[in-house]
Design a protein around this motif. Structure first.
Motif, PDB file in Angstrom:
ATOM      1  N   MET A   1       0.821  -1.203   0.000  1.00 23.29           N
ATOM      2  CA  MET A   1       0.000   0.000   0.000  1.00 23.29           C
ATOM      3  C   MET A   1       0.861   1.262   0.000  1.00 23.29           C
ATOM      4  SD  MET A   1      -2.294   1.838   2.799  1.00 23.29           S
ATOM      5  CE  MET A   1      -0.830   2.751   3.128  1.00 23.29           C
TER       6      MET A   1
ATOM      7  N   ASP B   1       0.792   4.099  -2.721  1.00 23.04           N
ATOM      8  CA  ASP B   1       0.439   5.467  -2.322  1.00 23.04           C
ATOM      9  C   ASP B   1       1.563   6.471  -2.572  1.00 23.04           C
ATOM     10  OD1 ASP B   1      -2.131   4.918  -1.642  1.00 23.04           O
ATOM     11  OD2 ASP B   1      -1.915   5.325   0.490  1.00 23.04           O
TER      12      ASP B   1
ATOM     13  N   ARG C   1      -5.557   0.418   1.041  1.00 25.76           N
ATOM     14  CA  ARG C   1      -5.728   1.332   2.178  1.00 25.76           C
ATOM     15  C   ARG C   1      -7.068   1.090   2.863  1.00 25.76           C
ATOM     16  NH1 ARG C   1      -4.071   5.938   4.127  1.00 25.76           N
ATOM     17  NH2 ARG C   1      -2.526   6.243   2.502  1.00 25.76           N
TER      18      ARG C   1
ATOM     19  N   TYR D   1      -7.584  -0.411   6.568  1.00 26.86           N
ATOM     20  CA  TYR D   1      -8.292   0.448   7.528  1.00 26.86           C
ATOM     21  C   TYR D   1      -9.486  -0.296   8.140  1.00 26.86           C
ATOM     22  CZ  TYR D   1     -11.247   4.239   9.234  1.00 26.86           C
ATOM     23  OH  TYR D   1     -12.035   5.032  10.006  1.00 26.86           O
TER      24      TYR D   1
ATOM     25  N   MET E   1      -3.013   2.795  11.791  1.00 28.08           N
ATOM     26  CA  MET E   1      -3.138   3.659  10.608  1.00 28.08           C
ATOM     27  C   MET E   1      -2.350   4.958  10.760  1.00 28.08           C
ATOM     28  SD  MET E   1      -4.706   1.932   8.334  1.00 28.08           S
ATOM     29  CE  MET E   1      -4.944   3.168   7.076  1.00 28.08           C
TER      30      MET E   1
ATOM     31  N   GLU F   1       0.252   6.327   7.988  1.00 28.44           N
ATOM     32  CA  GLU F   1       0.163   7.668   7.399  1.00 28.44           C
ATOM     33  C   GLU F   1       1.493   8.418   7.529  1.00 28.44           C
ATOM     34  OE1 GLU F   1      -2.249   8.800   5.623  1.00 28.44           O
ATOM     35  OE2 GLU F   1      -3.705   7.232   6.045  1.00 28.44           O
TER      36      GLU F   1
END
Length: 174
Positions: A69, A73, A118, A122, A129, A133
């Motif tokens: 991920m 991202d 994501r 989540y 999380m 981030e």
């Protein structure tokens, strides 16, 4: 540069036809609980069912998913890198060069992967999380190192190996 320029018509004729229209592409929400079902409670039922299914999954599974991920991202960094390469240059973000068209489509595809991963991560409730981030922000802020410099050969080789590695790692645990 000459090689990439000489391949433009080949890419246009042999690679770009594989790009699907957006309407025919899968979308992340097809694989996730549907939030529009909130009124009848179906969404929360689906989230509870997802969480129940992931309870028995090993932590290593989530390590792989989070790593994938974060890679997906970090796309703004990859797209910026691609846009700078000689032979690809997409300084406006709308270049008609077939290499630029392909990199934008590739980025859109990767974006869907990141969105799906994501949201799944989540909803699973299994990972921190906030840490994800922050890690993502550190990754994007750091930018790409100069391993690919202004060298489309190295860049496309890197992304090809990255694609294959992501596929193998993710599907090993799915």
């Amino acid at each position: 540069m000459e090689v990439f320029k000489s391949l433009e018509s080949w890419v246009f004729e042999n690679i770009l036809p594989f790009l699907k229209p957006v309407e025919k592409c899968w979308q992340p929400n097809e694989f996730l609980p549907n939030p529009s079902q909130v009124s009848n409670g179906e969404f929360m039922e689906e989230v509870r069912a997802l969480r129940q299914r992931v309870l028995g999954l090993p932590d290593e599974y989530f390590v792989i998913l989070v790593g994938n991920m974060i890679t997906e991202d970090a796309l703004p960094t990859y797209q910026t890198m691609f846009n700078r390469w000689d032979g690809v240059r997409d300084e406006t973000g709308s270049s008609p060069c077939p290499w630029a068209i392909w990199t934008r489509a590739w980025t859109a595809e990767e974006n869907r992967h990141g969105d799906l991963l994501r949201t799944y991560i989540y909803l699973s409730g299994r990972v921190d999380m906030m840490m994800i981030e922050k890690t993502l922000q550190y990754t994007i802020r750091a930018g790409m190192d100069n391993k690919t410099e202004n060298n489309p050969y190295l860049g496309f080789v890197y992304t090809s190996f990255q694609e294959r590695a992501t596929f193998l790692c993710a599907w090993q645990y799915c």
